[in-house]
Design a protein around this motif. Structure first.
Motif, PDB file in Angstrom:
ATOM      1  N   SER A 112       5.613 -16.295   3.682  1.00  0.00           N
ATOM      2  CA  SER A 112       4.423 -16.590   4.513  1.00  0.00           C
ATOM      3  C   SER A 112       3.182 -16.048   3.800  1.00  0.00           C
ATOM      4  O   SER A 112       2.138 -16.513   3.902  1.00  0.00           O
ATOM      5  CB  SER A 112       4.668 -15.954   5.728  1.00  0.00           C
ATOM      6  OG  SER A 112       5.773 -16.720   6.408  1.00  0.00           O
ATOM      7  N   CYS A 113       3.628 -14.893   2.977  1.00  0.00           N
ATOM      8  CA  CYS A 113       2.454 -14.321   2.299  1.00  0.00           C
ATOM      9  C   CYS A 113       2.016 -14.851   1.145  1.00  0.00           C
ATOM     10  O   CYS A 113       0.938 -14.874   0.502  1.00  0.00           O
ATOM     11  CB  CYS A 113       2.826 -13.066   1.965  1.00  0.00           C
ATOM     12  SG  CYS A 113       3.203 -11.756   3.505  1.00  0.00           S
ATOM     13  N   TRP A 114       2.762 -15.784   0.526  1.00  0.00           N
ATOM     14  CA  TRP A 114       2.662 -16.235  -1.057  1.00  0.00           C
ATOM     15  C   TRP A 114       2.565 -17.616  -1.054  1.00  0.00           C
ATOM     16  O   TRP A 114       2.888 -18.246  -2.198  1.00  0.00           O
ATOM     17  CB  TRP A 114       3.636 -15.640  -1.815  1.00  0.00           C
ATOM     18  CG  TRP A 114       3.508 -14.029  -1.679  1.00  0.00           C
ATOM     19  CD1 TRP A 114       4.669 -13.431  -1.370  1.00  0.00           C
ATOM     20  CD2 TRP A 114       2.520 -13.128  -1.907  1.00  0.00           C
ATOM     21  NE1 TRP A 114       4.176 -11.775  -1.449  1.00  0.00           N
ATOM     22  CE2 TRP A 114       3.008 -11.856  -1.622  1.00  0.00           C
ATOM     23  CE3 TRP A 114       1.007 -13.100  -2.062  1.00  0.00           C
ATOM     24  CZ2 TRP A 114       2.263 -10.592  -1.732  1.00  0.00           C
ATOM     25  CZ3 TRP A 114       0.296 -11.886  -2.151  1.00  0.00           C
ATOM     26  CH2 TRP A 114       1.016 -10.786  -1.744  1.00  0.00           C
ATOM     27  N   THR A 115       2.260 -18.443   0.007  1.00  0.00           N
ATOM     28  CA  THR A 115       2.263 -19.682  -0.155  1.00  0.00           C
ATOM     29  C   THR A 115       0.902 -20.271   0.568  1.00  0.00           C
ATOM     30  O   THR A 115       0.155 -19.293   1.162  1.00  0.00           O
ATOM     31  CB  THR A 115       3.475 -20.363   0.643  1.00  0.00           C
ATOM     32  OG1 THR A 115       3.655 -19.835   1.965  1.00  0.00           O
ATOM     33  CG2 THR A 115       4.843 -20.286  -0.077  1.00  0.00           C
ATOM     34  N   ASP A 116       0.767 -21.590   0.750  1.00  0.00           N
ATOM     35  CA  ASP A 116      -0.349 -22.002   1.599  1.00  0.00           C
ATOM     36  C   ASP A 116      -0.286 -23.196   1.974  1.00  0.00           C
ATOM     37  O   ASP A 116       0.944 -24.049   1.703  1.00  0.00           O
ATOM     38  CB  ASP A 116      -1.871 -21.869   0.547  1.00  0.00           C
ATOM     39  CG  ASP A 116      -1.544 -22.687  -0.792  1.00  0.00           C
ATOM     40  OD1 ASP A 116      -0.773 -23.557  -0.789  1.00  0.00           O
ATOM     41  OD2 ASP A 116      -2.399 -22.418  -1.589  1.00  0.00           O
ATOM     42  N   LYS A 216       0.136 -13.061  -9.691  1.00  0.00           N
ATOM     43  CA  LYS A 216       1.512 -13.332 -10.430  1.00  0.00           C
ATOM     44  C   LYS A 216       2.434 -13.572  -9.418  1.00  0.00           C
ATOM     45  O   LYS A 216       3.240 -14.618  -9.555  1.00  0.00           O
ATOM     46  CB  LYS A 216       1.781 -12.181 -11.110  1.00  0.00           C
ATOM     47  CG  LYS A 216       3.124 -12.170 -11.820  1.00  0.00           C
ATOM     48  CD  LYS A 216       3.554 -10.751 -12.594  1.00  0.00           C
ATOM     49  CE  LYS A 216       5.102 -11.063 -13.153  1.00  0.00           C
ATOM     50  NZ  LYS A 216       5.301  -9.808 -13.806  1.00  0.00           N
ATOM     51  N   ILE A 217       2.339 -12.951  -8.037  1.00  0.00           N
ATOM     52  CA  ILE A 217       3.281 -13.032  -7.372  1.00  0.00           C
ATOM     53  C   ILE A 217       3.126 -14.615  -6.437  1.00  0.00           C
ATOM     54  O   ILE A 217       4.231 -15.313  -6.334  1.00  0.00           O
ATOM     55  CB  ILE A 217       3.238 -12.217  -6.126  1.00  0.00           C
ATOM     56  CG1 ILE A 217       3.285 -10.536  -6.842  1.00  0.00           C
ATOM     57  CG2 ILE A 217       4.341 -12.286  -4.838  1.00  0.00           C
ATOM     58  CD1 ILE A 217       3.200  -9.404  -5.605  1.00  0.00           C
ATOM     59  N   PHE A 218       1.778 -14.874  -6.601  1.00  0.00           N
ATOM     60  CA  PHE A 218       1.547 -16.340  -5.839  1.00  0.00           C
ATOM     61  C   PHE A 218       2.072 -17.467  -6.775  1.00  0.00           C
ATOM     62  O   PHE A 218       2.481 -18.449  -6.323  1.00  0.00           O
ATOM     63  CB  PHE A 218      -0.139 -16.372  -5.506  1.00  0.00           C
ATOM     64  CG  PHE A 218      -0.252 -17.362  -4.499  1.00  0.00           C
ATOM     65  CD1 PHE A 218      -0.508 -18.731  -4.609  1.00  0.00           C
ATOM     66  CD2 PHE A 218      -0.646 -16.872  -3.192  1.00  0.00           C
ATOM     67  CE1 PHE A 218      -0.685 -19.678  -3.714  1.00  0.00           C
ATOM     68  CE2 PHE A 218      -0.883 -18.050  -2.200  1.00  0.00           C
ATOM     69  CZ  PHE A 218      -1.054 -19.128  -2.467  1.00  0.00           C
ATOM     70  N   ALA A 219       2.030 -17.231  -7.762  1.00  0.00           N
ATOM     71  CA  ALA A 219       2.343 -18.092  -8.764  1.00  0.00           C
ATOM     72  C   ALA A 219       3.963 -18.217  -8.858  1.00  0.00           C
ATOM     73  O   ALA A 219       4.686 -19.357  -9.136  1.00  0.00           O
ATOM     74  CB  ALA A 219       1.791 -17.941 -10.142  1.00  0.00           C
ATOM     75  N   THR A 220       4.662 -17.143  -9.072  1.00  0.00           N
ATOM     76  CA  THR A 220       5.983 -17.127  -9.063  1.00  0.00           C
ATOM     77  C   THR A 220       6.873 -16.878  -7.759  1.00  0.00           C
ATOM     78  O   THR A 220       8.236 -17.332  -7.658  1.00  0.00           O
ATOM     79  CB  THR A 220       6.506 -15.858 -10.112  1.00  0.00           C
ATOM     80  OG1 THR A 220       6.311 -14.588  -9.254  1.00  0.00           O
ATOM     81  CG2 THR A 220       5.733 -15.914 -11.222  1.00  0.00           C
ATOM     82  N   LYS A 221       6.446 -16.126  -6.671  1.00  0.00           N
ATOM     83  CA  LYS A 221       7.069 -16.038  -5.407  1.00  0.00           C
ATOM     84  C   LYS A 221       7.933 -15.024  -5.704  1.00  0.00           C
ATOM     85  O   LYS A 221       8.799 -14.894  -4.939  1.00  0.00           O
ATOM     86  CB  LYS A 221       7.725 -17.388  -4.926  1.00  0.00           C
ATOM     87  CG  LYS A 221       6.642 -18.411  -4.729  1.00  0.00           C
ATOM     88  CD  LYS A 221       5.450 -18.250  -3.857  1.00  0.00           C
ATOM     89  CE  LYS A 221       4.557 -19.462  -3.693  1.00  0.00           C
ATOM     90  NZ  LYS A 221       3.972 -19.884  -4.900  1.00  0.00           N
ATOM     91  N   ALA A 222       8.241 -14.323  -6.783  1.00  0.00           N
ATOM     92  CA  ALA A 222       9.343 -13.224  -7.118  1.00  0.00           C
ATOM     93  C   ALA A 222       8.690 -11.990  -6.742  1.00  0.00           C
ATOM     94  O   ALA A 222       7.592 -11.524  -6.976  1.00  0.00           O
ATOM     95  CB  ALA A 222       9.548 -13.356  -8.617  1.00  0.00           C
ATOM     96  N   PRO A 223       9.456 -11.159  -6.279  1.00  0.00           N
ATOM     97  CA  PRO A 223       9.186  -9.737  -5.737  1.00  0.00           C
ATOM     98  C   PRO A 223       8.814  -8.804  -6.921  1.00  0.00           C
ATOM     99  O   PRO A 223       9.412  -8.939  -8.011  1.00  0.00           O
ATOM    100  CB  PRO A 223      10.527  -9.254  -4.960  1.00  0.00           C
ATOM    101  CG  PRO A 223      11.054 -10.489  -4.651  1.00  0.00           C
ATOM    102  CD  PRO A 223      10.967 -11.543  -5.752  1.00  0.00           C
ATOM    103  N   VAL A 224       7.677  -8.094  -6.783  1.00  0.00           N
ATOM    104  CA  VAL A 224       7.247  -7.248  -7.767  1.00  0.00           C
ATOM    105  C   VAL A 224       7.128  -5.821  -7.213  1.00  0.00           C
ATOM    106  O   VAL A 224       6.270  -5.416  -6.564  1.00  0.00           O
ATOM    107  CB  VAL A 224       6.025  -7.795  -8.201  1.00  0.00           C
ATOM    108  CG1 VAL A 224       5.706  -6.699  -9.521  1.00  0.00           C
ATOM    109  CG2 VAL A 224       5.991  -8.990  -9.015  1.00  0.00           C
ATOM    110  N   TYR A 225       8.182  -4.906  -7.163  1.00  0.00           N
ATOM    111  CA  TYR A 225       8.234  -3.585  -6.700  1.00  0.00           C
ATOM    112  C   TYR A 225       8.028  -2.487  -7.655  1.00  0.00           C
ATOM    113  O   TYR A 225       7.950  -1.366  -7.065  1.00  0.00           O
ATOM    114  CB  TYR A 225       9.476  -3.705  -5.786  1.00  0.00           C
ATOM    115  CG  TYR A 225       9.769  -4.601  -4.784  1.00  0.00           C
ATOM    116  CD1 TYR A 225       8.823  -4.728  -3.665  1.00  0.00           C
ATOM    117  CD2 TYR A 225      10.686  -5.210  -4.762  1.00  0.00           C
ATOM    118  CE1 TYR A 225       9.010  -5.691  -2.731  1.00  0.00           C
ATOM    119  CE2 TYR A 225      10.884  -6.318  -3.818  1.00  0.00           C
ATOM    120  CZ  TYR A 225      10.104  -6.413  -2.757  1.00  0.00           C
ATOM    121  OH  TYR A 225      10.286  -7.293  -1.608  1.00  0.00           O
ATOM    122  N   ASP A 226       8.016  -2.715  -9.017  1.00  0.00           N
ATOM    123  CA  ASP A 226       7.940  -1.735  -9.889  1.00  0.00           C
ATOM    124  C   ASP A 226       6.608  -0.904  -9.849  1.00  0.00           C
ATOM    125  O   ASP A 226       5.435  -1.528  -9.533  1.00  0.00           O
ATOM    126  CB  ASP A 226       8.414  -2.205 -11.232  1.00  0.00           C
ATOM    127  CG  ASP A 226       7.663  -3.391 -11.635  1.00  0.00           C
ATOM    128  OD1 ASP A 226       7.391  -4.296 -10.970  1.00  0.00           O
ATOM    129  OD2 ASP A 226       7.175  -3.192 -12.907  1.00  0.00           O
TER     130      ASP A 226
END
Length: 226
Positions: A112-116, A216-226
């Motif tokens: 929901s956060c990273w799509t439109d 980056k997250i919007f493009a890949t939808k992958a979690p980035v927690y580091d």
């Protein structure tokens, strides 16, 4: 003297958070080893060669991986605070709701956060449905585990702390007191417990982190927690 365990993780990860809170609830002797996920350590690759992910608990030179499995191991291997209920049915239900959070609640909110557009509308509808379900599970209780935090509360740590950060960065308003008063009250109570507070990164740092990674997250939808 009890052997010191080692927890490989990052303070920005909700999955490392689960394991760290479990160890703190047990008042266990452990060392938190921060991992740079862009340059994974030899120790991480040695102890988790299959997934190469955090968290990893190293206890007696044996490694335990996958956050919820780590929490269950900590509950069984260390004396003290009971994280899972003793009743077999209640334990089964705790595992069910922890899986529901991982498989339904978190993915729907994250997307929901990273799509439109229409895709986002669909994920928002899913997220609202799952949050309503969690709200119902909490009614009449202080925590998912009853009067004190337990396995499901640790599983839902991302809901309590990270969801507010993610929606702030993404510019949406899904989890709020008007729609989910019980869930928001629980989140405040959860984050006020000392072992939890000690396991959380400063909120401003996490907001800045996700904001810097937003494209980056919007493009890949992958979690980035580091």
């Amino acid at each position: 003297m009890a052997e010191t365990a080692k927890l490989l993780g990052t303070k920005g990860s909700p999955y490392s958070h689960r394991a760290e809170v479990a160890l703190r609830l047990k008042e266990a002797n452990f060392e938190f080893l921060h991992e740079d996920l862009a340059h994974k350590s030899d120790m991480l690759l040695r102890y988790n060669p299959i997934h190469k992910k955090i968290p990893v608990l190293v206890h007696g030179e044996k490694s335990i991986v996958e956050s919820l499995i780590v929490v269950e191991y900590v509950d069984e291997a260390f004396d003290g605070y009971a994280i899972l209920p003793s009743d077999p049915y209640e334990r089964a239900m705790a595992r069910f709701w922890a899986r529901y959070i991982d498989e339904k609640v978190i993915p729907a909110f994250w997307m929901s956060c990273w799509t439109d557009g229409e895709m986002q509308k669909g994920f928002i509808a899913q997220a609202k449905e799952t949050l309503t379900t969690l709200e119902g599970q909490l009614k009449g209780k202080k925590f998912f585990g009853g009067d004190s935090i337990g396995f499901v509360d640790l599983a839902a740590g991302m809901v309590a702390f990270w969801f507010g950060i993610l929606q702030e960065v993404a510019g949406i308003n899904l989890l709020n007191e008007e729609d989910y008063p019980v869930l928001c009250r629980w989140a405040d109570d959860y984050c006020s417990i000392e072992p939890v507070k000690e396991s959380l990164l400063d909120r401003k740092l996490l907001v800045a982190h996700f904001a810097s990674k937003k494209e980056k997250i919007f493009a890949t939808k992958a979690p980035v927690y580091d």
